[in-house]
Write a protein that holds these residues in place. Structure first.
Motif, PDB file in Angstrom:
ATOM      1  N   HIS A  99      12.993 -13.063  52.380  1.00 37.09           N
ATOM      2  CA  HIS A  99      13.966 -13.331  51.315  1.00 37.09           C
ATOM      3  C   HIS A  99      13.287 -13.325  49.944  1.00 37.09           C
ATOM      4  CE1 HIS A  99      17.399 -15.054  49.273  1.00 37.09           C
ATOM      5  NE2 HIS A  99      16.706 -16.115  48.916  1.00 37.09           N
ATOM      6  N   ILE A 100      12.154 -13.998  49.847  1.00 40.32           N
ATOM      7  CA  ILE A 100      11.435 -14.058  48.570  1.00 40.32           C
ATOM      8  C   ILE A 100      10.934 -12.666  48.192  1.00 40.32           C
ATOM      9  CG2 ILE A 100       9.366 -14.959  47.444  1.00 40.32           C
ATOM     10  CD1 ILE A 100       9.740 -17.497  49.181  1.00 40.32           C
ATOM     11  N   TYR A 101      10.409 -11.923  49.170  1.00 41.33           N
ATOM     12  CA  TYR A 101       9.950 -10.563  48.900  1.00 41.33           C
ATOM     13  C   TYR A 101      11.092  -9.692  48.387  1.00 41.33           C
ATOM     14  CZ  TYR A 101       9.127  -5.647  49.934  1.00 41.33           C
ATOM     15  OH  TYR A 101       9.066  -4.284  49.845  1.00 41.33           O
ATOM     16  N   ALA A 102      12.260  -9.773  49.037  1.00 40.22           N
ATOM     17  CA  ALA A 102      13.392  -8.931  48.656  1.00 40.22           C
ATOM     18  C   ALA A 102      13.863  -9.243  47.244  1.00 40.22           C
ATOM     19  CB  ALA A 102      14.537  -9.110  49.650  1.00 40.22           C
ATOM     20  N   VAL A 103      13.897 -10.522  46.887  1.00 44.66           N
ATOM     21  CA  VAL A 103      14.329 -10.907  45.536  1.00 44.66           C
ATOM     22  C   VAL A 103      13.373 -10.343  44.490  1.00 44.66           C
ATOM     23  CG1 VAL A 103      14.615 -12.860  43.967  1.00 44.66           C
ATOM     24  CG2 VAL A 103      15.542 -12.996  46.285  1.00 44.66           C
ATOM     25  N   ILE A 104      12.074 -10.526  44.701  1.00 45.18           N
ATOM     26  CA  ILE A 104      11.083 -10.016  43.744  1.00 45.18           C
ATOM     27  C   ILE A 104      11.143  -8.494  43.674  1.00 45.18           C
ATOM     28  CG2 ILE A 104       8.615  -9.828  43.256  1.00 45.18           C
ATOM     29  CD1 ILE A 104       8.283 -12.583  44.557  1.00 45.18           C
ATOM     30  N   ARG A 105      11.265  -7.841  44.818  1.00 46.51           N
ATOM     31  CA  ARG A 105      11.309  -6.379  44.877  1.00 46.51           C
ATOM     32  C   ARG A 105      12.507  -5.834  44.112  1.00 46.51           C
ATOM     33  NH1 ARG A 105      13.643  -2.142  47.746  1.00 46.51           N
ATOM     34  NH2 ARG A 105      12.211  -0.529  48.488  1.00 46.51           N
ATOM     35  N   GLU A 106      13.681  -6.403  44.350  1.00 49.72           N
ATOM     36  CA  GLU A 106      14.881  -5.884  43.698  1.00 49.72           C
ATOM     37  C   GLU A 106      14.865  -6.129  42.200  1.00 49.72           C
ATOM     38  OE1 GLU A 106      17.324  -3.960  45.282  1.00 49.72           O
ATOM     39  OE2 GLU A 106      15.573  -4.013  46.592  1.00 49.72           O
ATOM     40  N   ASN A 107      14.414  -7.290  41.794  1.00 52.51           N
ATOM     41  CA  ASN A 107      14.345  -7.572  40.361  1.00 52.51           C
ATOM     42  C   ASN A 107      13.318  -6.700  39.663  1.00 52.51           C
ATOM     43  OD1 ASN A 107      16.326  -9.554  40.020  1.00 52.51           O
ATOM     44  ND2 ASN A 107      14.954 -11.174  40.708  1.00 52.51           N
ATOM     45  N   THR A 108      12.347  -6.200  40.416  1.00 51.20           N
ATOM     46  CA  THR A 108      11.253  -5.422  39.826  1.00 51.20           C
ATOM     47  C   THR A 108      11.547  -3.933  39.769  1.00 51.20           C
ATOM     48  OG1 THR A 108       9.634  -7.034  40.623  1.00 51.20           O
ATOM     49  CG2 THR A 108       8.798  -4.856  39.990  1.00 51.20           C
ATOM     50  N   ILE A 109      12.076  -3.346  40.854  1.00 52.41           N
ATOM     51  CA  ILE A 109      12.123  -1.883  40.928  1.00 52.41           C
ATOM     52  C   ILE A 109      13.522  -1.281  40.941  1.00 52.41           C
ATOM     53  CG2 ILE A 109       9.943  -1.871  42.179  1.00 52.41           C
ATOM     54  CD1 ILE A 109      11.448  -1.118  44.686  1.00 52.41           C
ATOM     55  N   SER A 110      14.552  -2.053  41.185  1.00 54.86           N
ATOM     56  CA  SER A 110      15.864  -1.419  41.332  1.00 54.86           C
ATOM     57  C   SER A 110      16.772  -1.603  40.129  1.00 54.86           C
ATOM     58  CB  SER A 110      16.577  -1.960  42.585  1.00 54.86           C
ATOM     59  OG  SER A 110      17.058  -3.269  42.349  1.00 54.86           O
ATOM     60  N   GLY A 111      16.484  -2.604  39.298  1.00 55.37           N
ATOM     61  CA  GLY A 111      17.412  -2.912  38.209  1.00 55.37           C
ATOM     62  C   GLY A 111      18.600  -3.722  38.668  1.00 55.37           C
ATOM     63  N   ARG A 112      18.651  -4.014  39.971  1.00 52.00           N
ATOM     64  CA  ARG A 112      19.747  -4.806  40.521  1.00 52.00           C
ATOM     65  C   ARG A 112      19.329  -6.261  40.504  1.00 52.00           C
ATOM     66  NH1 ARG A 112      21.738  -3.290  46.465  1.00 52.00           N
ATOM     67  NH2 ARG A 112      19.485  -3.384  46.785  1.00 52.00           N
ATOM     68  N   SER A 113      20.082  -7.077  39.782  1.00 50.09           N
ATOM     69  CA  SER A 113      19.721  -8.478  39.637  1.00 50.09           C
ATOM     70  C   SER A 113      20.046  -9.246  40.907  1.00 50.09           C
ATOM     71  CB  SER A 113      20.468  -9.105  38.457  1.00 50.09           C
ATOM     72  OG  SER A 113      20.252 -10.505  38.435  1.00 50.09           O
ATOM     73  N   PHE A 114      19.015  -9.888  41.476  1.00 51.52           N
ATOM     74  CA  PHE A 114      19.217 -10.735  42.637  1.00 51.52           C
ATOM     75  C   PHE A 114      18.885 -12.189  42.313  1.00 51.52           C
ATOM     76  CE2 PHE A 114      19.773  -8.635  46.885  1.00 51.52           C
ATOM     77  CZ  PHE A 114      20.313  -7.479  46.365  1.00 51.52           C
ATOM     78  N   SER A 115      18.810 -12.483  41.035  1.00 52.81           N
ATOM     79  CA  SER A 115      18.405 -13.836  40.636  1.00 52.81           C
ATOM     80  C   SER A 115      19.615 -14.730  40.415  1.00 52.81           C
ATOM     81  CB  SER A 115      17.564 -13.767  39.359  1.00 52.81           C
ATOM     82  OG  SER A 115      18.288 -13.115  38.327  1.00 52.81           O
ATOM     83  N   SER A 116      20.614 -14.615  41.278  1.00 53.41           N
ATOM     84  CA  SER A 116      21.847 -15.365  41.074  1.00 53.41           C
ATOM     85  C   SER A 116      21.638 -16.856  41.181  1.00 53.41           C
ATOM     86  CB  SER A 116      22.912 -14.924  42.088  1.00 53.41           C
ATOM     87  OG  SER A 116      22.453 -15.118  43.408  1.00 53.41           O
TER      88      SER A 116
END
Length: 238
Positions: A211-228
Motif C-alpha cells: 500500500h505504501i509503495y503504491a501510494v508513493i509510486r502513483e504520486n511520483t510517476i503517474s500524476g494520479r493523486s493517491f494522497s487522499s
C-alpha cells in the motif's frame, strides 16, 4: 427494495470508475482521514506487540514478580485491538452513510466485466507493460480488490480470532467468549487459532508495505493523486 438500497447498489456498481480524463474527487472524508491514521497507528502497535507475544521477549534479570514487561506488552496489544475494532465498526457505518466513494472497499463488483478489464489494465500498469494508468476518478480496481481481500476481510478475521483468544483469558462467562467462542468449534486446539491469528498479522504487514509503495509510486510517476488521506482528494490533475 427500498429506494435508498437501490441507490446504494447503483453507486457501488458505478463507483469509483467514472471514466473522466481529468478532475478530482473531493471526499466528505475528514472523519475517514482521522480513522485512517488512527487505524494505521493501531495496526503498527498491534504488529509490534503481536510479534513479541508470538515470539517471546528476552529474559529479564531478577525475580519474575519484579518484571511486568510481558504484561505491559499484552495490555498495549489488547488496548490497540479495541481501538482497531471500534474504528472498524465505525468505518462500516460510514460506508453506509457516506458518499459512493466510502463503500467500494467493502463491496467489490466482481459481477461486472468492466471491473475485470479495468483491473487487468491496472495490473499491466504496475508491471510497466502499458504507458498510462486508467484515468478513472476514485480508487482504481486493483487497489479496491486488494483493500477488500487483504484489509477488510483480514481485519474482520483478526478481530474475530483475537477476541476469541482474549475470551479464553478473561473467562467463559465473559461477553468476548460468549460472542466469539464459536471459533473453537472450528479450531478446537487454541494453538491453531494462535497460528492463524499470527498468519493474519503477516498478511496485513504485506498489505501495508504494498500500500505504501503504491501510494508513493502513483504520486511520483503517474500524476494520479493517491494522497487522499492527506489532502482529501483523489484523481488526475486538471
Amino acid at each position: 427494495m427500498p429506494h435508498r438500497d437501490r441507490k446504494l447498489l447503483a453507486a457501488i456498481d458505478k463507483a469509483p470508475t467514472n471514466r473522466s480524463t481529468s478532475g478530482r474527487v473531493f471526499y466528505d472524508y475528514t472523519p475517514v482521514q482521522v480513522w485512517h491514521w488512527v487505524n494505521a497507528l493501531a495496526i503498527l502497535v498491534l504488529s509490534l506487540t503481536g510479534y513479541l507475544i508470538g515470539t517471546g521477549t528476552p529474559a529479564m534479570l531478577g525475580e519474575a514478580s519484579g518484571n511486568f514487561l510481558f504484561g505491559y506488552i499484552r495490555f498495549t496489544h489488547f488496548s490497540a485491538a479495541y481501538l482497531l475494532s471500534v474504528g472498524f465498526l465505525w468505518r462500516i457505518n460510514w460506508a453506509l452513510k457516506g458518499n459512493a466513494h466510502a463503500m467500494p472497499i467493502f463491496c467489490v463488483p466482481l459481477w461486472r466485466g468492466r471491473f475485470w478489464w479495468e483491473m487487468y489494465h491496472e495490473v499491466r500498469w504496475y508491471a510497466f507493460l502499458t504507458e498510462a494508468p486508467e484515468r478513472g476518478i476514485g480508487q482504481n480496481r486493483l487497489a479496491q480488490l486488494a483493500m477488500f481481500f487483504m484489509f477488510t476481510q483480514t481485519t474482520t478475521f483478526m478481530v474475530i480470532t483475537g477476541f476469541a483468544l482474549y475470551g479464553q483469558g478473561v473467562g467463559n462467562d465473559s461477553w468476548q467468549n460468549k460472542v466469539f467462542g464459536w471459533v473453537f468449534s472450528i479450531w478446537p486446539n487454541s494453538q491453531d487459532v494462535h497460528t492463524w491469528h499470527h498468519f493474519g498479522l503477516w498478511v496485513i504487514v504485506m498489505f501495508a508495505l504494498v500500500h505504501i509503495y503504491a501510494v508513493i509510486r502513483e504520486n511520483t510517476i503517474s500524476g494520479r493523486s493517491f494522497s487522499s488521506m492527506v489532502s482529501a482528494e483523489r484523481g488526475f490533475p486538471d
